[in-house]
Structure formats: C-alpha cells, structure tokens
Design an enzyme around this catalytic site. Sequence first.
Site, PDB file in Angstrom:
ATOM      1  N   GLU A   3     -40.897  31.673 -18.668  1.00 56.26           N
ATOM      2  CA  GLU A   3     -40.554  32.164 -20.013  1.00 56.26           C
ATOM      3  C   GLU A   3     -41.856  32.580 -20.706  1.00 56.26           C
ATOM      4  O   GLU A   3     -42.813  31.812 -20.774  1.00 56.26           O
ATOM      5  CB  GLU A   3     -39.828  31.076 -20.807  1.00 56.26           C
ATOM      6  CG  GLU A   3     -38.435  30.794 -20.250  1.00 56.26           C
ATOM      7  CD  GLU A   3     -37.709  29.664 -20.980  1.00 56.26           C
ATOM      8  OE1 GLU A   3     -36.545  29.861 -21.360  1.00 56.26           O
ATOM      9  OE2 GLU A   3     -38.298  28.578 -21.154  1.00 56.26           O
ATOM     10  N   HIS A  18     -44.043  29.381 -19.980  1.00 59.90           N
ATOM     11  CA  HIS A  18     -43.305  28.183 -19.579  1.00 59.90           C
ATOM     12  C   HIS A  18     -42.813  28.315 -18.148  1.00 59.90           C
ATOM     13  O   HIS A  18     -41.885  29.070 -17.866  1.00 59.90           O
ATOM     14  CB  HIS A  18     -42.119  27.948 -20.545  1.00 59.90           C
ATOM     15  CG  HIS A  18     -41.379  26.691 -20.270  1.00 59.90           C
ATOM     16  ND1 HIS A  18     -40.018  26.581 -20.388  1.00 59.90           N
ATOM     17  CD2 HIS A  18     -41.815  25.469 -19.871  1.00 59.90           C
ATOM     18  CE1 HIS A  18     -39.652  25.356 -20.077  1.00 59.90           C
ATOM     19  NE2 HIS A  18     -40.720  24.665 -19.753  1.00 59.90           N
ATOM     20  N   SER A  57     -42.729  22.380 -22.908  1.00 59.58           N
ATOM     21  CA  SER A  57     -41.278  22.462 -22.690  1.00 59.58           C
ATOM     22  C   SER A  57     -40.524  22.631 -24.002  1.00 59.58           C
ATOM     23  O   SER A  57     -39.421  23.172 -24.013  1.00 59.58           O
ATOM     24  CB  SER A  57     -40.764  21.164 -22.062  1.00 59.58           C
ATOM     25  OG  SER A  57     -41.396  20.897 -20.856  1.00 59.58           O
ATOM     26  N   ASN A  80     -34.472  25.290 -21.595  1.00 55.98           N
ATOM     27  CA  ASN A  80     -34.334  23.884 -21.997  1.00 55.98           C
ATOM     28  C   ASN A  80     -33.333  23.686 -23.130  1.00 55.98           C
ATOM     29  O   ASN A  80     -32.761  22.599 -23.272  1.00 55.98           O
ATOM     30  CB  ASN A  80     -35.696  23.299 -22.372  1.00 55.98           C
ATOM     31  CG  ASN A  80     -36.516  22.973 -21.132  1.00 55.98           C
ATOM     32  OD1 ASN A  80     -35.979  22.894 -20.031  1.00 55.98           O
ATOM     33  ND2 ASN A  80     -37.818  22.798 -21.300  1.00 55.98           N
TER      34      ASN A  80
END
Length: 293
Positions: free
Chosen positions: A153, A141, A120, A191
């Site tokens: 991602e 991701h 993350s 994030n």
Amino acid sequence: MTQIRSVGVVGGGLMGSGIAQVSAQGGYPTILRELDDALCDKARASIERSLQKAIEKGKLTAEQRDATLGRLTFVTHLERLAACDLVIEAVVEHLDTKRALWRSLDALAAPHTMFASNTSSLSIVDQAAATKRGDRFVGLHFFNPVPAMRLVEDVRTVTTSDDTVDAAFDFVRAIGKEPIAAKDSPGFVVNLLLVPYMLDAVRAVERGVASVQDIDTGMQLGAGHPMGPLALCDYVGLDTLQKVAEIMWAAYREPRYAPPPLLSRLVAAGMLGKKNGRGFYDYSGDRPAPNAL
Ligand code: CAA
Ligand code: NAD
C-alpha cells in the site's frame, strides 16, 4: 522524479528483514539498521533462510542469492543510513518510537532522502510532522511474509508531494510488487478489513464457538483462505496485533477494533505467536499444536 539508487531499512524483525531482502533482490544496495549486533545477526540469518527456501523451490539461483547478500549491509549506527535515497522504517508499532527515530534521521539524512513508514495502523502525518520533510514522507505498507506477498500500500498524506508518490510507486514496481494507492486513514485498505476479522476469530475462541484448530480449518476449507485467522494472528505477532487493535480502536471507537481480553492475556503471558514459538499454537514440535487457553 526522485531517483532511488540505495535503500535504508530501520528495524530487522519480521517485516524489516523481509523488506531489506526484497530491496536487495530488486538490485538496490540496502543497509539494514538494528539495535545491536545480535539483532543484526538474527536479521541476516532470517534473510539467509528465506533465500535458501527460494533456492530449494527453484525460484532463485545460488548466484542470485550471493548477489543479494552482497548488496546487504547490517549496521547498528543510524548515521550509516544518511546517504540513502529512501529510508523505510519497520520498528515496533509505537508512535513515540517512530517519531523519535524520524527526528534523529531527519537531522542526519541527506536533504533529498525520502522517508517511508511500514506502519500497520499509525497515521503517516503524525510521523511526517516529526520531520522537516513532510513532502518527502510516504507510507509503504508491506505484507507478511514480505517475499511472498505481492501487495504494497502506497500511502500519501496531506503533505506528500506528487514526486514522492510517483517515486514510491516506481520503487514498489522495481522490486516486483504491486502498489495500490491508499489514503492516510488508520489501517489503510487491507487492515481496515482484515484486522476486525482476526479479532473476531479471537472473540470466537473466547465465546467457545469452536476450538482454535476448527475455527482455522473452517476458514481454510470453507472460505478458501491460505491459513486460518488464528494461525494468521500468530503469524502477524500477537504483540503487534494488540498494538494495531489499540490504535484502530482509539481511532474509530468501533467495538470491532477493540483488542479482545484473550489477546491481551496472551501478550501479557509472553506468548507473541510464531516469532517466539508460542501463541494460539505451540511451534516447538514438527507441526503447530493448539495451546490449551
Ligand atoms: N520467504 C520467501 N518466500 C516465501 C516465504 C518466505 N519467508 N514464505 C512463503 N514464501 C513463498 C513460497 O516460496 C511459495 O511461493 P510459490 O507459491 O511461488 O512456490 C509461497 O510463498 C507459498 O509458500 P509455501 O508453499 O511454503 O507455504 P504456503 O502455501 O503454506 O503459504 C503463505 C504460506 C504465503 C504465508 C500463505 O499461507 C499465506 O498467504 N498466508 C496468508 C498471509 C497473509 O494474509 N498475510 C497478511 C498478514 S497481515 C499484514 O501483513 C499486514 C499488517 O499490517 C499486520
Ligand atoms: P518485530 O517485533 O518483528 O520487529 C521490530 C524490530 O524493530 C525489532 O527487531 C527491534 O529490535 C527493532 N527496533 C526497534 N526500535 C528500533 C530502532 N530505533 N532502530 C532499529 N531497530 C529497531 O515487528 P514487525 O512485525 O517486523 O513490525 C514492524 C512494523 O511493521 C510495525 O510498525 C508493524 O505494525 C508493521 N507491520 C507488521 C506486519 C506483521 O504482520 N507483523 C505487517 C505489516 C506491517
């Protein structure tokens, strides 16, 4: 271009079980590695529940479920992943743990095997540097819950080759997800923006702005979010969110990434969110009930 025909997944928690499921659903023979037999059984049960839910919603047939389960193998020995074309890690958000894993896998895996991290917030290059295959190392991701969230991602770092990036994009599309290209900076795209929002919601509870339930209802009904930020913190896992916040705070030194004391207190109390039944909410009843904090 590198052809991906088989996939290994390391870690079968919230994310690893979802990643193994969508990989197998996408037609790839998939081997999931967990630390012991009980954790393998837990990962398998979680995938079976998720597939059952999809059947009940009319999105999957019993035959497709059986074919998906038939493509999945659960193992405890890392050596069993040696021949996979792509290995994706989804172990705890801890750099030393991930680096130790990659060092072991690098020594075992076939020379062509591509490595991908589902981190993350950790740097991809810090992990790639633990191996001798920086050109075949990428970030993939996924988002929680993996079967439902469409985005992945695709993170290239300074060492990643064009071929690896292209093969990663192809794999993501082949399992029915939408890739976006992100750079190797902590938190990537989503994030970077989502984590401060979740942490701000925790700070709003600390400041007594409103109750846990009203903060969540506010963002659901007032901003159209599918779930409120505190329910989302529980969903992600408070231990994972705390680690992500620590990593992003260390990287950016911006107060919005600093882990709020309330989050650390809940983790210290063993309240990890939905995955162990207690976080901002208690999940033991029919409906989640806010905990007195
Ligand atoms: N397995 C399979 N499918 C699932 C699923 C699961 N475990 N959970 C949900 N779904 C699917 C359902 O089948 C359903 O699909 P359809 O709409 O096609 O029928 C859809 O997801 C919605 O599910 P439900 O109707 O059961 O439940 P819901 O409407 O309450 O939605 C939710 C559940 C998808 C989780 C929704 O609340 C949501 O999108 N929440 C936000 C999730 C989010 O923001 N995730 C990102 C977390 S951050 C992250 O992942 C990055 C990180 O590094 C920390
Ligand atoms: P989790 O705690 O649910 O699962 C981690 C699993 O890894 C555990 O089951 C543990 O037994 C296993 N594990 C640890 N070391 C291992 C090893 N060497 N070999 C095999 N298994 C090992 O955590 P999670 O939420 O699934 O997160 C996993 C990774 O995915 C983290 O890097 C996290 O940051 C990232 N991630 C999490 C989310 C989320 O919403 N939870 C979303 C995207 C990415």
